[in-house]
Design a protein around this motif. Structure first.
Motif, PDB file in Angstrom:
ATOM      1  N   THR A   7      -8.266 111.370  51.221  1.00 41.48           N
ATOM      2  CA  THR A   7      -9.317 110.796  52.065  1.00 41.48           C
ATOM      3  C   THR A   7      -9.412 109.294  51.880  1.00 41.48           C
ATOM      4  O   THR A   7      -9.564 108.533  52.849  1.00 41.48           O
ATOM      5  CB  THR A   7     -10.668 111.461  51.759  1.00 41.48           C
ATOM      6  OG1 THR A   7     -10.560 112.856  52.027  1.00 41.48           O
ATOM      7  CG2 THR A   7     -11.782 110.878  52.619  1.00 41.48           C
ATOM      8  N   ARG A   8      -9.329 108.821  50.631  1.00 45.07           N
ATOM      9  CA  ARG A   8      -9.333 107.368  50.403  1.00 45.07           C
ATOM     10  C   ARG A   8      -8.129 106.734  51.091  1.00 45.07           C
ATOM     11  O   ARG A   8      -8.238 105.662  51.696  1.00 45.07           O
ATOM     12  CB  ARG A   8      -9.289 107.059  48.898  1.00 45.07           C
ATOM     13  CG  ARG A   8     -10.409 107.627  48.055  1.00 45.07           C
ATOM     14  CD  ARG A   8     -11.760 107.005  48.343  1.00 45.07           C
ATOM     15  NE  ARG A   8     -12.434 107.603  49.477  1.00 45.07           N
ATOM     16  CZ  ARG A   8     -13.116 108.759  49.426  1.00 45.07           C
ATOM     17  NH1 ARG A   8     -13.192 109.447  48.314  1.00 45.07           N
ATOM     18  NH2 ARG A   8     -13.752 109.208  50.508  1.00 45.07           N
ATOM     19  N   LEU A   9      -6.969 107.383  51.017  1.00 43.02           N
ATOM     20  CA  LEU A   9      -5.769 106.882  51.685  1.00 43.02           C
ATOM     21  C   LEU A   9      -5.996 106.803  53.191  1.00 43.02           C
ATOM     22  O   LEU A   9      -5.682 105.785  53.832  1.00 43.02           O
ATOM     23  CB  LEU A   9      -4.588 107.806  51.382  1.00 43.02           C
ATOM     24  CG  LEU A   9      -3.260 107.481  52.059  1.00 43.02           C
ATOM     25  CD1 LEU A   9      -2.666 106.203  51.499  1.00 43.02           C
ATOM     26  CD2 LEU A   9      -2.274 108.642  51.892  1.00 43.02           C
ATOM     27  N   PHE A  10      -6.556 107.861  53.773  1.00 41.71           N
ATOM     28  CA  PHE A  10      -6.788 107.877  55.215  1.00 41.71           C
ATOM     29  C   PHE A  10      -7.764 106.779  55.628  1.00 41.71           C
ATOM     30  O   PHE A  10      -7.538 106.077  56.626  1.00 41.71           O
ATOM     31  CB  PHE A  10      -7.324 109.240  55.648  1.00 41.71           C
ATOM     32  CG  PHE A  10      -7.569 109.334  57.127  1.00 41.71           C
ATOM     33  CD1 PHE A  10      -6.510 109.514  58.009  1.00 41.71           C
ATOM     34  CD2 PHE A  10      -8.852 109.220  57.651  1.00 41.71           C
ATOM     35  CE1 PHE A  10      -6.726 109.583  59.378  1.00 41.71           C
ATOM     36  CE2 PHE A  10      -9.081 109.291  59.010  1.00 41.71           C
ATOM     37  CZ  PHE A  10      -8.013 109.478  59.874  1.00 41.71           C
ATOM     38  N   GLU A  11      -8.845 106.618  54.871  1.00 40.27           N
ATOM     39  CA  GLU A  11      -9.843 105.600  55.213  1.00 40.27           C
ATOM     40  C   GLU A  11      -9.221 104.203  55.208  1.00 40.27           C
ATOM     41  O   GLU A  11      -9.415 103.420  56.156  1.00 40.27           O
ATOM     42  CB  GLU A  11     -10.994 105.658  54.208  1.00 40.27           C
ATOM     43  CG  GLU A  11     -11.880 106.883  54.345  1.00 40.27           C
ATOM     44  CD  GLU A  11     -12.871 107.009  53.203  1.00 40.27           C
ATOM     45  OE1 GLU A  11     -13.983 107.514  53.453  1.00 40.27           O
ATOM     46  OE2 GLU A  11     -12.545 106.602  52.060  1.00 40.27           O
ATOM     47  N   VAL A  12      -8.493 103.899  54.133  1.00 42.14           N
ATOM     48  CA  VAL A  12      -7.898 102.569  54.012  1.00 42.14           C
ATOM     49  C   VAL A  12      -6.911 102.317  55.139  1.00 42.14           C
ATOM     50  O   VAL A  12      -6.947 101.264  55.807  1.00 42.14           O
ATOM     51  CB  VAL A  12      -7.204 102.415  52.644  1.00 42.14           C
ATOM     52  CG1 VAL A  12      -6.363 101.141  52.599  1.00 42.14           C
ATOM     53  CG2 VAL A  12      -8.232 102.398  51.527  1.00 42.14           C
TER      54      VAL A  12
ATOM     55  N   LEU B  39      -3.185 101.622  47.928  1.00 41.38           N
ATOM     56  CA  LEU B  39      -3.375 102.555  49.036  1.00 41.38           C
ATOM     57  C   LEU B  39      -3.008 101.920  50.376  1.00 41.38           C
ATOM     58  O   LEU B  39      -2.599 102.614  51.314  1.00 41.38           O
ATOM     59  CB  LEU B  39      -4.825 103.034  49.074  1.00 41.38           C
ATOM     60  CG  LEU B  39      -5.255 103.965  47.939  1.00 41.38           C
ATOM     61  CD1 LEU B  39      -6.776 104.118  47.909  1.00 41.38           C
ATOM     62  CD2 LEU B  39      -4.597 105.336  48.073  1.00 41.38           C
ATOM     63  N   SER B  40      -3.128 100.605  50.468  1.00 44.25           N
ATOM     64  CA  SER B  40      -2.825  99.902  51.712  1.00 44.25           C
ATOM     65  C   SER B  40      -1.333  99.791  51.982  1.00 44.25           C
ATOM     66  O   SER B  40      -0.921  99.669  53.139  1.00 44.25           O
ATOM     67  CB  SER B  40      -3.424  98.488  51.684  1.00 44.25           C
ATOM     68  OG  SER B  40      -4.827  98.528  51.697  1.00 44.25           O
TER      69      SER B  40
ATOM     70  N   LEU C  84       2.933 106.898  52.387  1.00 48.07           N
ATOM     71  CA  LEU C  84       1.832 107.861  52.447  1.00 48.07           C
ATOM     72  C   LEU C  84       2.064 109.066  51.545  1.00 48.07           C
ATOM     73  O   LEU C  84       1.141 109.550  50.884  1.00 48.07           O
ATOM     74  CB  LEU C  84       1.622 108.315  53.892  1.00 48.07           C
ATOM     75  CG  LEU C  84       1.140 107.252  54.878  1.00 48.07           C
ATOM     76  CD1 LEU C  84       1.065 107.842  56.282  1.00 48.07           C
ATOM     77  CD2 LEU C  84      -0.202 106.688  54.476  1.00 48.07           C
ATOM     78  N   ASP C  85       3.295 109.564  51.503  1.00 50.33           N
ATOM     79  CA  ASP C  85       3.556 110.776  50.731  1.00 50.33           C
ATOM     80  C   ASP C  85       3.657 110.526  49.226  1.00 50.33           C
ATOM     81  O   ASP C  85       3.868 111.446  48.444  1.00 50.33           O
ATOM     82  CB  ASP C  85       4.827 111.477  51.233  1.00 50.33           C
ATOM     83  CG  ASP C  85       6.073 110.607  51.118  1.00 50.33           C
ATOM     84  OD1 ASP C  85       5.939 109.431  50.715  1.00 50.33           O
ATOM     85  OD2 ASP C  85       7.153 111.100  51.441  1.00 50.33           O
ATOM     86  N   LYS C  86       3.469 109.255  48.806  1.00 50.56           N
ATOM     87  CA  LYS C  86       3.504 108.936  47.368  1.00 50.56           C
ATOM     88  C   LYS C  86       2.099 108.851  46.784  1.00 50.56           C
ATOM     89  O   LYS C  86       1.927 108.486  45.618  1.00 50.56           O
ATOM     90  CB  LYS C  86       4.227 107.606  47.137  1.00 50.56           C
ATOM     91  CG  LYS C  86       5.657 107.566  47.645  1.00 50.56           C
ATOM     92  CD  LYS C  86       6.548 108.520  46.869  1.00 50.56           C
ATOM     93  CE  LYS C  86       8.019 108.292  47.149  1.00 50.56           C
ATOM     94  NZ  LYS C  86       8.405 108.452  48.562  1.00 50.56           N
ATOM     95  N   CYS C  87       1.068 109.177  47.565  1.00 53.72           N
ATOM     96  CA  CYS C  87      -0.301 108.969  47.090  1.00 53.72           C
ATOM     97  C   CYS C  87      -0.622 109.838  45.877  1.00 53.72           C
ATOM     98  O   CYS C  87      -1.518 109.507  45.092  1.00 53.72           O
ATOM     99  CB  CYS C  87      -1.305 109.228  48.205  1.00 53.72           C
ATOM    100  SG  CYS C  87      -1.481 110.956  48.688  1.00 53.72           S
ATOM    101  N   GLY C  88       0.103 110.940  45.688  1.00 56.25           N
ATOM    102  CA  GLY C  88      -0.145 111.804  44.545  1.00 56.25           C
ATOM    103  C   GLY C  88       0.152 111.147  43.211  1.00 56.25           C
ATOM    104  O   GLY C  88      -0.254 111.649  42.159  1.00 56.25           O
TER     105      GLY C  88
END
Length: 247
Positions: free
Chosen positions: A132-137, A198-199, A203-207
């Protein structure tokens, strides 16, 4: 009138009349499309699977004046996990509301489409709060509200030590310029660093990101305030998410 064929994500799904559904579909080629799917609540409808909330489907629309009509729909990825788990459903609903309320109808933005699609996939397998933090940013970046996270918004000096963030102007403010800034909040160096990550990260490395409880809370509060300030509205689904976290 033309027929429009495009992949899309069902972000709103409401009962209409006896057997129809009113949909809002975020499509790859035409952006946000309001549509009616006639007869899909009947058991024998071949389109029932493709119009489920959060489904990724191939659509054919008959273009109308205000509402399009879904004439064909074939599911690509149904995302049943997002409808069967209350927590993940709440996060997905927040993504949908953010996207729907921040863009006009029928303006294509492939970046938003692929951001939504990728983050719905990640929501199934990854930490929902981090996704969710990733999506928001990333959504704010795409919409043109990317915050300045290195230098002072006003004088351009590098900001070190105790940091302040302007919710109104969107970025860091140094101590000297703080009296000029509006809607200032304090931000920790760790929060600023993670917002940068996060910016820019894949995207798939957020884990790979590991956040303490304190950083999770700080980022959630900061981004919530920043989004509401920039988009000038509150989000009902965000309030629902907050209520779940308090249970």
């Amino acid at each position: 009138m033309a027929y429009l064929k495009t992949p899309g994500l069902v972000l709103r799904n409401l009962n209409y009349k006896e057997a129809d559904k009113l949909l809002t579909v975020y499509t790859l080629e035409y952006g946000k499309v309001p549509a009616v799917a006639k007869g899909v609540r009947k058991v024998k409808s071949s389109m029932r699977g493709g119009i489920q909330l959060f489904s990724h489907s191939d659509f054919v629309f008959y273009h109308g004046r205000s509402l399009d009509t879904v004439t064909q729909c074939a599911v690509i990825e149904p995302f049943p996990q997002l409808r069967s788990d209350l927590d993940r459903f709440a996060f997905a609903a927040y993504f949908a509301e953010l996207a729907l309320e921040s863009v006009p109808e029928r303006e294509a933005n492939p970046d938003i489409f692929y951001l939504l699609l990728t983050c719905l996939h990640l929501l199934v397998t990854h930490d929902p709060e981090l996704v969710t933090r990733l999506f928001e940013v990333r959504l704010m970046n795409v919409l043109g509200y990317a915050p300045e996270l290195t230098n002072c918004l006003y004088c351009g000096a590098e900001v070190k030590g105790r940091m302040r963030f302007s919710l109104q102007d969107g970025g860091l403010v140094c101590t000297d310029c703080a009296p000029e800034a509006a809607k200032l909040v304090y931000i920790s160096p760790g929060a600023a660093a993670n917002l940068k990550a996060l910016s820019t990260m894949d995207l798939d490395k957020c884990g790979r990101i590991r956040l303490s409880t304190a950083l999770r809370q700080e980022l959630a509060a900061l981004l919530s305030q920043y989004i509401e300030t920039q988009l000038e509205r509150e989000f009902k689904s965000r309030a629902f998410l907050d209520s779940l976290n308090q249970v």
